[in-house]
Scaffold this motif. Sequence first.
Motif, PDB file in Angstrom:
ATOM      1  N   ASP A   1       0.576   5.675  -1.005  1.00 17.53           N
ATOM      2  CA  ASP A   1      -0.319   6.009   0.028  1.00 17.53           C
ATOM      3  C   ASP A   1      -0.987   4.688   0.584  1.00 17.53           C
ATOM      4  O   ASP A   1      -1.183   4.374   1.744  1.00 17.53           O
ATOM      5  CB  ASP A   1      -1.503   6.962  -0.239  1.00 17.53           C
ATOM      6  N   LYS A   2      -1.294   3.754  -0.736  1.00 19.47           N
ATOM      7  CA  LYS A   2      -1.593   2.642  -0.066  1.00 19.47           C
ATOM      8  C   LYS A   2      -0.919   1.716   0.895  1.00 19.47           C
ATOM      9  O   LYS A   2      -1.610   0.936   1.650  1.00 19.47           O
ATOM     10  CB  LYS A   2      -2.085   1.545  -1.109  1.00 19.47           C
ATOM     11  N   TYR A   3       0.267   1.979   1.019  1.00 14.77           N
ATOM     12  CA  TYR A   3       1.495   1.186   1.659  1.00 14.77           C
ATOM     13  C   TYR A   3       1.337   1.670   3.294  1.00 14.77           C
ATOM     14  O   TYR A   3       1.866   1.152   4.066  1.00 14.77           O
ATOM     15  CB  TYR A   3       2.519   1.097   1.412  1.00 14.77           C
ATOM     16  N   TRP A   4       0.762   3.110   3.379  1.00 15.27           N
ATOM     17  CA  TRP A   4       0.696   3.712   4.686  1.00 15.27           C
ATOM     18  C   TRP A   4      -0.516   3.498   5.517  1.00 15.27           C
ATOM     19  O   TRP A   4      -1.627   4.332   5.167  1.00 15.27           O
ATOM     20  CB  TRP A   4       1.052   5.095   4.445  1.00 15.27           C
TER      21      TRP A   4
ATOM     22  N   TYR B   1       4.013   1.700   7.890  1.00 14.79           N
ATOM     23  CA  TYR B   1       4.309   1.444   6.465  1.00 14.79           C
ATOM     24  C   TYR B   1       4.477   0.043   6.418  1.00 14.79           C
ATOM     25  O   TYR B   1       4.981  -0.729   7.003  1.00 14.79           O
ATOM     26  CB  TYR B   1       5.814   1.587   6.135  1.00 14.79           C
ATOM     27  N   VAL B   2       3.418  -0.754   5.576  1.00 11.32           N
ATOM     28  CA  VAL B   2       3.338  -2.132   5.462  1.00 11.32           C
ATOM     29  C   VAL B   2       3.307  -2.548   4.081  1.00 11.32           C
ATOM     30  O   VAL B   2       2.496  -2.308   2.970  1.00 11.32           O
ATOM     31  CB  VAL B   2       1.932  -2.778   6.066  1.00 11.32           C
TER      32      VAL B   2
ATOM     33  N   MET C   1      13.795  -0.862   7.012  1.00 13.14           N
ATOM     34  CA  MET C   1      13.341   0.505   7.422  1.00 13.14           C
ATOM     35  C   MET C   1      13.137   1.432   6.282  1.00 13.14           C
ATOM     36  O   MET C   1      13.870   1.210   5.171  1.00 13.14           O
ATOM     37  CB  MET C   1      14.549   1.026   8.290  1.00 13.14           C
ATOM     38  N   VAL C   2      12.243   2.370   6.318  1.00 18.09           N
ATOM     39  CA  VAL C   2      12.085   3.410   5.386  1.00 18.09           C
ATOM     40  C   VAL C   2      12.058   4.756   5.989  1.00 18.09           C
ATOM     41  O   VAL C   2      11.824   4.911   7.026  1.00 18.09           O
ATOM     42  CB  VAL C   2      10.643   2.984   4.595  1.00 18.09           C
TER      43      VAL C   2
ATOM     44  N   LEU D   1       9.964   1.514  10.817  1.00 23.02           N
ATOM     45  CA  LEU D   1       9.962   0.145  10.270  1.00 23.02           C
ATOM     46  C   LEU D   1       8.954  -0.223   9.080  1.00 23.02           C
ATOM     47  O   LEU D   1       7.983   0.451   9.104  1.00 23.02           O
ATOM     48  CB  LEU D   1       9.749  -0.684  11.298  1.00 23.02           C
ATOM     49  N   ASN D   2       9.438  -1.130   8.091  1.00 22.66           N
ATOM     50  CA  ASN D   2       8.460  -1.720   7.313  1.00 22.66           C
ATOM     51  C   ASN D   2       7.639  -2.968   8.094  1.00 22.66           C
ATOM     52  O   ASN D   2       8.398  -3.736   8.148  1.00 22.66           O
ATOM     53  CB  ASN D   2       9.171  -2.096   6.097  1.00 22.66           C
TER      54      ASN D   2
END
Length: 283
Positions: A226-229, A235-236, A244-245, A255-256
């Motif tokens: 969750d911390k990456y969204w 998404y970072v 891409m994820v 995209l990332n």
Amino acid sequence: MLLPLSVLVLVGFWYGCFFLANHEIRAAKAAGGWYEGVRQVIAVDTELRTDPPRFPWLWLAPALIITIATVVIGVISYPSMPDVLAVHYGAKGMPNRLAAKSIGTAFSLVFVQVGVTALLVGIAAAILFRSRPDIDPAHPAGSAQWHRRYMLLGAKALLGLLAMIDLAMLGSSLLMWTGTVTPWAPLMVALPILAAVAVAVVVFAGNNRASDEGEEDTGLTHREDDKYWRSGLFYVNREDHALMVPRRFGLGWTLNFGNPRTAMILAGVVALIGLVITLRFAS
């Protein structure tokens, strides 16, 4: 102006609801200890590097043929084109913006066509070779097989959509080059794209789940990320080298934004939009 404003309001309302729901779900995860006592892992498919999927060149052929045909027809027709071209049509199919004939105005959609083709082909290649597989640790073998099929299906759907976009631009260019006025002009442009989108959604919806028949559950689960969204949508993750994820909901990929190459894609999109504005609206 009313239609774009209503769309913006609708999108804003949708995202507001999504943001609130995402916040509540995260709070429920923390309060309920969803991942306590559960082993979180990341499952990978090393065969994607040693035996990557093949790029579906035959699916790219229609888009290339249509683009080349548009260029050839435009070059042949240029001497006989009207001195004043209709570069924009209204909702009822009537021209609402005219411009003097020139290479820039006559071939404006051709330039955009080439740009869109290059951009979507690049995205299709990124799906196949630069995306992170979403493999279920509970059923890794079946999930890996399904993901390989899903990536190839995604690339084919994107290339099919590209062919319909190029076909719509060919039709729009023919209207401009011949000076044709018809109330069916918006449909001639929109129908091929809408048809391609509808078919892609139906096909994806029927292939959106991996089969776990015959494979024993490992008892493992995805790593909580969750911390990456950011805000639940973006998404970072700078440590993730994937360009891409898979999206967290719905179909397709995103995209990332932690990958530096993402800036190149976004720059290409901005340049394409700038090209459209420059060629279509500058007089």
